[in-house]
Design an enzyme around this catalytic site. Structure first.
Site, PDB file in Angstrom:
ATOM      1  N   GLU A 174      -9.438 -11.324  -7.930  1.00 32.33           N
ATOM      2  CA  GLU A 174      -8.665  -9.945  -7.584  1.00 32.33           C
ATOM      3  C   GLU A 174      -6.925  -9.972  -8.441  1.00 32.33           C
ATOM      4  OE1 GLU A 174      -9.243  -8.984  -2.672  1.00 32.33           O
ATOM      5  OE2 GLU A 174      -7.063  -9.694  -3.461  1.00 32.33           O
ATOM      6  N   PHE A 211     -15.937   3.769   6.365  1.00 33.62           N
ATOM      7  CA  PHE A 211     -14.961   3.997   6.307  1.00 33.62           C
ATOM      8  C   PHE A 211     -14.346   3.376   4.779  1.00 33.62           C
ATOM      9  CE2 PHE A 211     -15.301  -1.104   6.879  1.00 33.62           C
ATOM     10  CZ  PHE A 211     -14.633  -1.693   5.800  1.00 33.62           C
ATOM     11  N   ASN A 259      -1.857   0.014   6.906  1.00 31.48           N
ATOM     12  CA  ASN A 259      -1.530  -1.182   7.250  1.00 31.48           C
ATOM     13  C   ASN A 259      -0.633  -1.771   6.468  1.00 31.48           C
ATOM     14  OD1 ASN A 259      -3.468  -1.929   6.056  1.00 31.48           O
ATOM     15  ND2 ASN A 259      -4.379  -3.244   7.080  1.00 31.48           N
ATOM     16  N   ARG A 286       3.000  -6.201   8.991  1.00 35.50           N
ATOM     17  CA  ARG A 286       2.001  -5.210   9.208  1.00 35.50           C
ATOM     18  C   ARG A 286       3.047  -5.250  10.473  1.00 35.50           C
ATOM     19  NH1 ARG A 286      -3.759  -7.449   7.462  1.00 35.50           N
ATOM     20  NH2 ARG A 286      -3.196  -6.378   5.858  1.00 35.50           N
ATOM     21  N   THR A 309      -4.448  -7.713  10.417  1.00 41.95           N
ATOM     22  CA  THR A 309      -5.117  -5.691   9.859  1.00 41.95           C
ATOM     23  C   THR A 309      -5.006  -4.480  10.657  1.00 41.95           C
ATOM     24  OG1 THR A 309      -7.086  -6.897   9.314  1.00 41.95           O
ATOM     25  CG2 THR A 309      -7.169  -4.267   8.615  1.00 41.95           C
ATOM     26  N   LYS A 318       0.847  -1.106   0.020  1.00 44.51           N
ATOM     27  CA  LYS A 318       0.007  -0.213  -0.239  1.00 44.51           C
ATOM     28  C   LYS A 318       0.933   1.262  -0.285  1.00 44.51           C
ATOM     29  CE  LYS A 318      -3.868  -2.151   2.125  1.00 44.51           C
ATOM     30  NZ  LYS A 318      -5.042  -2.444   3.325  1.00 44.51           N
ATOM     31  N   TYR A 367     -12.519  -2.406  -4.038  1.00 44.48           N
ATOM     32  CA  TYR A 367     -13.005  -2.358  -1.983  1.00 44.48           C
ATOM     33  C   TYR A 367     -14.713  -1.789  -2.806  1.00 44.48           C
ATOM     34  CZ  TYR A 367      -8.464  -2.220  -0.782  1.00 44.48           C
ATOM     35  OH  TYR A 367      -6.909  -2.462  -0.455  1.00 44.48           O
ATOM     36  N   HIS A 418      -2.197  -5.834   1.864  1.00 50.59           N
ATOM     37  CA  HIS A 418      -3.286  -6.546   1.298  1.00 50.59           C
ATOM     38  C   HIS A 418      -2.921  -7.284   1.133  1.00 50.59           C
ATOM     39  CE1 HIS A 418      -7.525  -7.024  -0.319  1.00 50.59           C
ATOM     40  NE2 HIS A 418      -6.751  -7.810  -1.335  1.00 50.59           N
TER      41      HIS A 418
END
Length: 137
Positions: A126, A57, A112, A102, A91, A9, A49, A115
């Site tokens: 995905e 969120f 975090n 993480r 997470t 990320k 998403y 993914h």
């Protein structure tokens, strides 16, 4: 042989720890079958998403995921989905086991670092979102 999707990320890309994270995968028996650095558009992030669209969120998640480049990879190996999830850790990095990605690189439950697909079915969806078959070697 399973395949799973990994996204490094924007927070981890910005920290310049992409190589360290990719090394975690390879050092733990996962092969990188494809990888690329991309900038997600708002439409990309919203589509990827979409399953979270009704969650409170969602807007913040989309904003975060378009805040900088990401590195998407197809990881391959025995029990790749479970292995990747084990390597990532919980997470919430405060709850992640020491030595997990993480625990070592994430800032918060929102930022975090990574993914990973949560099932074989989602991994296939995905992977297809980000990669053409010819890109996966």
């Amino acid at each position: 042989m399973q395949q799973t999707l990994s996204i490094i990320k924007p927070d981890a890309v910005k920290k310049n720890v992409v190589g360290k994270i990719l090394d975690r995968f390879e050092s733990n028996g996962l092969r990188i079958a494809a990888t690329k650095k991309i900038q997600l558009s708002r439409a990309d992030a919203e589509a990827f998403y979409a399953v979270h669209k009704e969650r409170p969120f969602f807007g913040e998640l989309v904003e975060f995921m378009i805040s900088g480049p990401v590195v998407v990879s197809v990881l391959e190996g025995e029990n790749a989905v479970a292995k990747n999830r084990e390597l990532m850790g919980a997470t919430d990095p405060k709850e992640a086991a020491p030595g997990t990605i993480r625990a070592d690189f994430a800032e918060s439950i929102d930022a975090n670092a990574v993914h990973g697909s949560d099932s074989l079915e989602n991994a296939a969806i995905e992977i297809a979102f980000f990669f053409a078959r010819r890109e996966i070697l």
